[in-house]
Design a protein around this motif. Sequence first.
Motif, short mmCIF file in Angstrom:
data_model
loop_
_atom_site.label_atom_id
_atom_site.label_comp_id
_atom_site.label_asym_id
_atom_site.label_seq_id
_atom_site.Cartn_x
_atom_site.Cartn_y
_atom_site.Cartn_z
N GLY A 1 0.81 -1.22 0.00
CA GLY A 1 0.00 0.00 0.00
C GLY A 1 0.84 1.26 0.00
O GLY A 1 2.03 1.25 0.35
N ARG B 1 0.17 2.38 -4.63
CA ARG B 1 -0.18 0.95 -4.67
C ARG B 1 -0.37 0.51 -6.12
O ARG B 1 -1.04 1.18 -6.92
CB ARG B 1 -1.47 0.68 -3.89
N HIS C 1 -3.38 -5.33 -5.52
CA HIS C 1 -4.20 -5.65 -4.37
C HIS C 1 -4.22 -7.17 -4.18
O HIS C 1 -4.09 -7.94 -5.13
CB HIS C 1 -5.65 -5.20 -4.58
N THR D 1 -6.15 -6.93 1.19
CA THR D 1 -5.94 -5.48 1.14
C THR D 1 -7.14 -4.75 0.55
O THR D 1 -7.50 -3.66 1.01
CB THR D 1 -4.68 -5.14 0.33
#
Length: 624
Positions: free
Chosen positions: A308, A321, A324, A328
């Motif tokens: 992140g 970022r 994912h 997350t």
Amino acid sequence: MQLGLTLPLRPAQTTTSLVTNIAAFNGSQYVQDFSQDMRINWKGLVKGLSEELDLVSKLSGVPREQMDKYASRLVVEPGGRKSFVVAEQYLSNRQFARGRLRVCPKCIMEDKTRFGDFGPYTRVYWHVSSIRTCPEHQVALLELPAAEFPRDIHDTFGRIRDHWSLIEAATRCLEFRKPSSFERYQIKRLDGQKSRNRLDELPFEIVAKTSEMLGLVCAFGPQKAFSTASDAELAEAGRLGFEALRKGKQGIEAALSGVQSRSVGFRSGHYTDFCHFARWLDRRTHDERYDPICKIYRDFVFHNYPIGQGEIVLGKPCPQRHLHSFATIAKEFDIDPFRLKNLLWGFGFGQGMRTRALSPCEIGYFPADESEAKIREMLDVVDRVEAARRLNINRPLFDRLRKIGVIQPAATFEGLKGLYQPDHLDEVLARFLNRAEPVEDLIGKQMDIGVACNKAKVKIEHVIPLILDGRLEWLGRQKSVEGLAALAVDLEEILDLFEGPPLQGYTKQELKRLLRVNDPTITHLIQEKYIRAQKTRHPRSRRPMSIIPHEAYDAFLKRYVPLGILAHQIGTQAKHVSSRLEKLSVDPIQIAPRFSKIYEREKLDGLIEGDRWASGPSLQTEGC
């Protein structure tokens, strides 16, 4: 003054090695005693003090410039880091391991043969921990046992002499190993040779240590520690790591990708995938010399793991970022986990086979910007049932409109019929209702669009495009009804628009008049295949019907003739013709009495000519 008994400096020989050989040549058992007698500060010489090197040069007769080539000099770099400068290369105490004495048994034996009892000497390469093979004889270096007091660890000749039997025995069971490109590169660099590779821009130790640590994780997995690796494993690791390192950023990233693809866990973090290598780099973040390597690794992690914004990797925050994971993205959006898993799978972010209950492991990593944008689109969506209710139509009709593309789902997934954005549904309503005329009541042939399609036998899928294209002259909207259910059309207009080409053949009623038979007879003739009919639709009403082709009518009359046609042809009543044929023993085909009589034409040959019987008076003058 110069000693009477001295020795020349051999190729790649260090100054301390030369002094130990000269000490033994002059009869000293320990180099410390010789140094004390010659007023040489032995510890100062080990550290590479200039005044001690000058003294050794005078005593040995070896020019100072020759000694400087492979002499080691202890320096303190900015920040307090201590290093040895050897052949203009900076090496740490661990990299330039002078306390460990490794030798090539064949080199030592050849030295004695060529230069005599005091000829064996150590090469500077043998002190570099990442060089593990003799390039001349292609054998693994042999590490001698630790020095025992009072033998000094830097008394190389004394230690060789102490373990002569071990070295001799080693020559009989040598471990042959071809020196790698990694080892040859280090030797050439220590010899002052330049290469065209940009690796020369990096400090010697950074190239050596990174090659070994990167190679370890590539060759033996993340759990392989440097301290537990064998000499042969470290040699192989150095070779693999150097091959990646010499290709620059792309080579290192390819090596890292290979390690990630063999990850021991399902979508584990980078510390799990790279373990000792990642933690080793983490401890090097304070050393600016490792910055280029750390940056490549850090950028790789930023782009290949769900890191992140602001999360720290190797001492630096992630600027943005890129990926994912399920965990997350679940933190980003407050969505039911089951629905979130299905959404991610439906968007193509899943891995492997679809299971009934998706696990986070099956989701994998996926692009952050793309996935966040798609999830945000789905936050306010409605399902199929709610979407149909919003348009005020039944679900079968909703599905039909979706099938022809009028309604577009935001997404359609396995396990979900579809999700729809309210804005899109409002746009669908506007496309129809904005072009419709508001009316209080329906009059004449005006009716609900569904009813009109049913009466006209037309699918609503065919009428909708006409509405959207503006081809209907009249489209109404009932004020008292909501949604698409309010739409109304003129039935006559729909019939006109979908009227087909004229029928090619005869209807049953037309055939009845032509054959002069009753309705049941027509039905019987068609059912029993006396006359061929085909199914079609009425060109205007679109209702199913039967049509008799002209050729089928002609074929029937060629073989049969109904009693009504015979009576009309002769110009008399049918009962008179039937009575006369019965007297002539001519019977009709076998059908039920309720059907009109039909005769086979071949049986009438010679009996009737035109409008008269072939013999006798006409029926018009006959009394029966």
